[in-house]
Write a protein that holds these residues in place. Structure first.
Motif, PDB file in Angstrom:
ATOM      1  N   GLU A   1      40.824  33.249  35.273  1.00  0.00           N
ATOM      2  CA  GLU A   1      41.412  32.026  35.828  1.00  0.00           C
ATOM      3  C   GLU A   1      41.161  30.781  34.976  1.00  0.00           C
ATOM      4  OE1 GLU A   1      43.192  31.873  38.667  1.00  0.00           O
ATOM      5  OE2 GLU A   1      42.835  33.863  39.498  1.00  0.00           O
TER       6      GLU A   1
ATOM      7  N   VAL B   1      35.757  48.703  51.721  1.00  0.00           N
ATOM      8  CA  VAL B   1      36.934  48.081  51.098  1.00  0.00           C
ATOM      9  C   VAL B   1      37.178  48.668  49.717  1.00  0.00           C
ATOM     10  CG1 VAL B   1      37.953  45.912  50.296  1.00  0.00           C
ATOM     11  CG2 VAL B   1      36.454  45.922  52.299  1.00  0.00           C
TER      12      VAL B   1
ATOM     13  N   ALA C   1      44.152  41.614  44.884  1.00  0.00           N
ATOM     14  CA  ALA C   1      44.744  42.744  44.156  1.00  0.00           C
ATOM     15  C   ALA C   1      43.700  43.568  43.410  1.00  0.00           C
ATOM     16  CB  ALA C   1      45.800  42.238  43.176  1.00  0.00           C
TER      17      ALA C   1
HETATM   18  N1  LIG Z   1      31.562  41.487  46.688  1.00  0.00           N
HETATM   19  C1  LIG Z   1      32.510  41.952  47.498  1.00  0.00           C
HETATM   20  N2  LIG Z   1      32.198  42.480  48.692  1.00  0.00           N
HETATM   21  C2  LIG Z   1      33.136  42.975  49.518  1.00  0.00           C
HETATM   22  N3  LIG Z   1      34.452  42.980  49.220  1.00  0.00           N
HETATM   23  C3  LIG Z   1      34.830  42.464  48.048  1.00  0.00           C
HETATM   24  C4  LIG Z   1      33.886  41.928  47.121  1.00  0.00           C
HETATM   25  N4  LIG Z   1      34.558  41.496  46.029  1.00  0.00           N
HETATM   26  C5  LIG Z   1      35.853  41.742  46.270  1.00  0.00           C
HETATM   27  N5  LIG Z   1      36.009  42.327  47.474  1.00  0.00           N
HETATM   28  C6  LIG Z   1      37.278  42.777  48.063  1.00  0.00           C
HETATM   29  O1  LIG Z   1      37.905  43.607  47.104  1.00  0.00           O
HETATM   30  C7  LIG Z   1      39.300  43.363  47.071  1.00  0.00           C
HETATM   31  C8  LIG Z   1      39.699  42.938  45.664  1.00  0.00           C
HETATM   32  O2  LIG Z   1      39.147  41.659  45.431  1.00  0.00           O
HETATM   33  P1  LIG Z   1      39.228  40.906  44.015  1.00  0.00           P
HETATM   34  O3  LIG Z   1      38.432  39.659  44.138  1.00  0.00           O
HETATM   35  O4  LIG Z   1      38.882  41.840  42.931  1.00  0.00           O
HETATM   36  O5  LIG Z   1      40.781  40.576  43.941  1.00  0.00           O
HETATM   37  P2  LIG Z   1      41.493  39.457  43.066  1.00  0.00           P
HETATM   38  O6  LIG Z   1      42.791  40.052  42.646  1.00  0.00           O
HETATM   39  O7  LIG Z   1      40.600  38.977  41.986  1.00  0.00           O
HETATM   40  O8  LIG Z   1      41.746  38.321  44.134  1.00  0.00           O
HETATM   41  P3  LIG Z   1      41.744  36.719  43.886  1.00  0.00           P
HETATM   42  O9  LIG Z   1      42.961  36.454  43.081  1.00  0.00           O
HETATM   43  O10 LIG Z   1      41.854  36.167  45.272  1.00  0.00           O
HETATM   44  O11 LIG Z   1      40.493  36.362  43.197  1.00  0.00           O
HETATM   45  C9  LIG Z   1      39.578  42.330  48.148  1.00  0.00           C
HETATM   46  O12 LIG Z   1      39.953  42.996  49.321  1.00  0.00           O
HETATM   47  C10 LIG Z   1      38.256  41.632  48.313  1.00  0.00           C
HETATM   48  O13 LIG Z   1      38.119  41.110  49.605  1.00  0.00           O
END
Ligand SMILES: Nc1ncnc2c1ncn2[C@@H]1O[C@H](COP(=O)(O)OP(=O)(O)OP(=O)(O)O)[C@@H](O)[C@H]1O
Length: 259
Positions: free
Chosen positions: A180, A18, A42
């Motif tokens: 957040e 990912v 994102a």
């Molecule tokens: N520890 C992890 N292992 C595998 N995939 C992850 C991990 N952390 C994040 N991801 C993936 O990386 C991508 C970005 O995630 P991230 O949590 O950084 O986004 P975000 O913008 O903070 O989302 P949210 O607003 O839902 O918290 C997503 O596809 C998520 O599923």
């Protein structure tokens, strides 16, 4: 424009297959509030973790005052004056809110601080002198966190978020990463928190504010960085960001409205 206290240069991070973040670059100046927004997935939290040191980038760099920032979260806290809050508040429930705020400020090392707290017997650990305890009280009061002599375990989620912000502010950080902080807050909590964030930025702290509530972020930020699919798709004034084609596409183009 002030000197950039914090800058991210071409950050890339994958988790297995990912791609969480790809080539993300942006900067936060002294006294500036930069809002980092974007829908679920994102890459916002990954960016915060890469800056904070909870994750290491596959490539790219985080710079503090122009110097590459590396190593553990505690090392970054010491070297760069970096303080952060977490999407899911990390507190020691067996201690009072005040002691959580103070110990966090003293230790500047959340992980070892929590290890210590986990074994501490309430009353045995009474950290900080009177001045620090009073400062913790003032910061909490400004934030609208009033029940600080209650056990953290008895606080609501909104109060725990404010507790984390208070703990970060007590460190007088050069860089504050707020992940957040507004989630779950009522209107008076939002007002107190907004005012405190503005005050800390006015004192010269570089603030990176991550939140799903685009309207609150836009009302507070000097600049907004919009992410989608792991990349930065817009970086500019809030008004321009809200009116941008990128914003429309990200939040409305797919039928996803995430705010
Ligand atoms: N520890 C992890 N292992 C595998 N995939 C992850 C991990 N952390 C994040 N991801 C993936 O990386 C991508 C970005 O995630 P991230 O949590 O950084 O986004 P975000 O913008 O903070 O989302 P949210 O607003 O839902 O918290 C997503 O596809 C998520 O599923």
């Amino acid at each position: 424009m002030n000197a950039d206290i914090l800058s991210c240069h071409e950050l890339t991070k994958s988790y297995g297959g990912v791609k969480a973040v790809t080539g993300a670059s942006f900067a936060v100046g002294a006294g500036e509030i930069v809002g980092l927004v974007g829908p679920n997935g994102a890459g916002k939290s990954t960016i915060v973790d890469l800056i904070g040191g909870e994750q290491q980038p596959d490539s790219g760099q985080v710079l503090a005052g122009g110097v590459p920032l590396a190593g553990s979260p505690s090392r970054r806290a010491r070297r760069a004056g970096l303080a952060r809050t977490y999407q899911y508040p990390q507190v020691a429930g067996a201690l009072t809110a005040r002691d959580n705020i103070i110990v966090g400020g003293l230790a500047r090392d959340l992980s070892s601080g929590l290890a210590l707290l986990g074994t501490a017997v309430r009353g045995v650990v009474a950290p900080g002198g009177r001045a620090l305890r009073e400062e913790a009280g003032h910061i909490a009061a400004r934030l609208g966190l009033h029940r600080i002599d209650r056990l953290a375990a008895d606080l609501t989620l909104g109060e725990l978020r404010l507790l984390e912000v208070a703990r970060a502010l007590l460190q007088h950080p050069r860089i504050a990463l707020l992940d957040e902080p507004f989630a779950g807050l009522a209107a008076d909590g939002i007002a107190g928190l907004s005012e405190s964030i503005r005050t800390v930025a006015a004192g010269g702290t570089a603030v990176l504010l991550v939140d799903h509530n685009v309207d609150i972020v836009a009302s507070m930020a000097d600049r907004m960085v919009l992410m989608a699919g792991g990349t930065v798709v817009f970086d500019g004034a809030p008004r321009d960001c809200l009116a941008s084609a990128e914003m429309q596409a990200v939040y409305f183009g797919t039928g996803q409205v995430d705010r």
